[in-house]
Design an enzyme around this catalytic site. Structure first.
Site, short mmCIF file in Angstrom:
data_model
loop_
_atom_site.label_atom_id
_atom_site.label_comp_id
_atom_site.label_asym_id
_atom_site.label_seq_id
_atom_site.Cartn_x
_atom_site.Cartn_y
_atom_site.Cartn_z
CB SER A 76 -70.23 18.10 61.94
OG SER A 76 -71.16 19.01 62.49
CG HIS A 77 -72.58 22.87 58.90
ND1 HIS A 77 -72.94 21.73 58.22
CD2 HIS A 77 -72.86 23.90 58.07
CE1 HIS A 77 -73.43 22.07 57.05
NE2 HIS A 77 -73.40 23.38 56.92
CB SER A 78 -70.85 21.98 64.99
OG SER A 78 -70.36 21.76 66.29
N GLY A 134 -69.21 25.87 59.90
CA GLY A 134 -69.14 25.75 58.44
C GLY A 134 -68.36 24.50 58.09
CB SER A 184 -72.48 23.43 52.83
OG SER A 184 -72.31 23.63 54.20
#
Lengths: 213, 229
Positions: free
Chosen positions: B9-11, B43, B70
């Protein structure tokens, strides 16, 4: 003149990329704020600064190893979509050039083509989607057309075509990434990924003008 | 050992939370979070994902779940970087539901392909995921009519996450096509979508060689209140 480029050029390209991204960090952020989340300049700058630190600590022995170092570093430090996309471009370029020390015009065209194909495969975007592909695809086409004129011509043609391709994203409606949610409202804004790709390809040409042997 | 799972995950908090949730139903599965960047910002990081892939793989392979843009691209790149890319595969699945479904499937000892399938069908309508479908060949082939029964939930919390996982897992080990209130009872996600609380009726329909055993499993589980008071 042997008309080739070597490891010095590859490293200089990366350093010049870092410098131009840093110089345009705010501008890229503003482009991204208009149609995205505004972090493109910051993210790329963070990635290239991390790459500079690695290059300072350890000089890669070949162009391919320099590109691979760039790929790994950008994918681990950029954070946003530009990380895996730019990282994949460098990774595929690294695979295309292999272990050689010296690149001729044909090897450069092959590397640029593989880089573009990698970005397409990773991002699943097509020309006209208002993405970095719109800078990369005309760059690859122009580089291939200039192959017979040598390495400097290849990279100059690629950089010029990428800059034109980035400008040509202005009137487009985006079909990928966050900008795609904006529909017509993205019209009139330049795609930040196409803009940064043009900067990076211009850095390649500038480095070649200094390092051709 | 089981198939391992990596949640990208981004987080960092989101990845850790999904791992926390999914691991409640899969105590023996290596579930590894790969969220956020090394500096703690939002990110995705290739290094973190590659380290997680390494940690999650006990030899039976890894299934990767990822959240957005991403994260998906970086996870794909990380898999390409593996010495043996087939050791990991990326699920095209919703992060939370896919992770839970995959964890339950892995806990049951399923192989990598089955865990991937569980993740990718976590949110699909009952039956649409299973290849031939219950209305297919067996309908005209003189197959016996399905066994049916109705059970009433007695425990206060009803068919919540833990019993749904346990029931789907137990039924998954049987050679049976079984629906509860019209959804696939071998899918933990589908059972949870029923939102069946105390007093709710479960209309069960089972067919196949182990249909009777499957009904007995449901009966025992419901009548014991899923082991809850």
């Amino acid at each position: 003149m042997a008309d080739t480029l070597g490891t010095d050029w590859a490293i200089d390209w990366l350093r010049r990329s870092a410098a131009t991204v840093a110089d345009h960090r705010v501008e890229l952020g503003e482009l991204d704020r208009a149609i995205g989340d505004g972090d493109h300049g910051e993210n790329l700058d963070r990635g290239f600064r991390a790459l500079m630190a690695k290059l300072d600590a350890e000089a890669p022995p070949t162009p391919g190893s320099a590109f691979k170092m760039a790929a790994m570093t950008l994918m681990s430090t950029v954070g946003g979509a530009a990380g895996p996309l730019c990282g994949t471009a460098y990774l595929r370029a690294a695979s295309a050039v292999g272990e050689v020390d010296i690149l001729d015009a044909g090897a450069l065209v092959a590397a640029l083509t593989s880089a573009r194909d990698g970005v397409v495969a990773r991002g699943k975007a097509a020309p006209g989607d208002k993405t970095m592909i719109d800078a990369w695809t005309p760059a690859v086409d122009a580089a291939a057309a200039a192959q017979g004129q040598g390495v400097l011509a290849v990279l100059e043609a690629a950089a010029t075509a990428a800059e034109a391709g980035a400008v040509d994203t202005d009137p487009l409606i985006a079909h990928k990434g966050r900008a795609s949610y904006l529909g017509e409202r993205a019209v009139g804004h330049r795609d930040p990924g196409a803009a940064s790709s043009a900067l990076i390809l211009r850095a390649a040409a500038d480095a070649a003008a200094r390092n051709a042997t | 050992m089981t198939v391992g799972l990596v949640v990208v995950s981004h987080s960092a908090q989101l990845a850790a939370g999904v791992v926390e949730l999914a691991s409640q139903m899969a105590h023996d599965v290596a579930l590894v979070a790969a969220g956020g960047m090394d500096d703690g910002s939002v990110g995705t990081s290739l290094d973190r994902i590659m380290a997680a892939l390494d940690e999650a793989d006990s030899g039976d392979g890894v299934v990767v779940l990822a959240d957005l843009g991403s994260a998906v691209m970086t996870a794909e790149a990380a898999i390409e970087f593996l010495d043996r890319p087939a050791a990991a595969c990326l699920a095209d699945a919703p992060l939370v539901e896919g992770s839970v479904a995959a964890a339950v499937e892995a806990q049951g000892g399923a192989d990598q392909a089955a865990v991937l399938h569980a993740a990718e069908t976590a949110w699909s309508p009952a039956g649409s995921a299973s290849p031939p479908g219950p209305s297919g060949p067996k309908a005209g082939g003189g197959a016996p009519a399905p066994l049916t029964s109705v059970f009433t939930l007695v425990n206060p919390l009803g068919l919540h996450a833990r019993p749904a996982a346990a029931l789907a897992s137990e039924l998954g080990a049987l050679d049976v096509e079984i629906d509860v209130n019209g959804v696939d009872a071998q899918s933990v996600m589908m059972l949870m979508t029923l939102g069946a609380g105390q007093g709710a009726e479960l209309h069960v329909s089972a067919s196949g060689p182990e249909a009777q055993q499957a009904l007995d499993v449901v009966r025992r589980a419901v009548e014991s209140g899923f082991g809850e008071s």
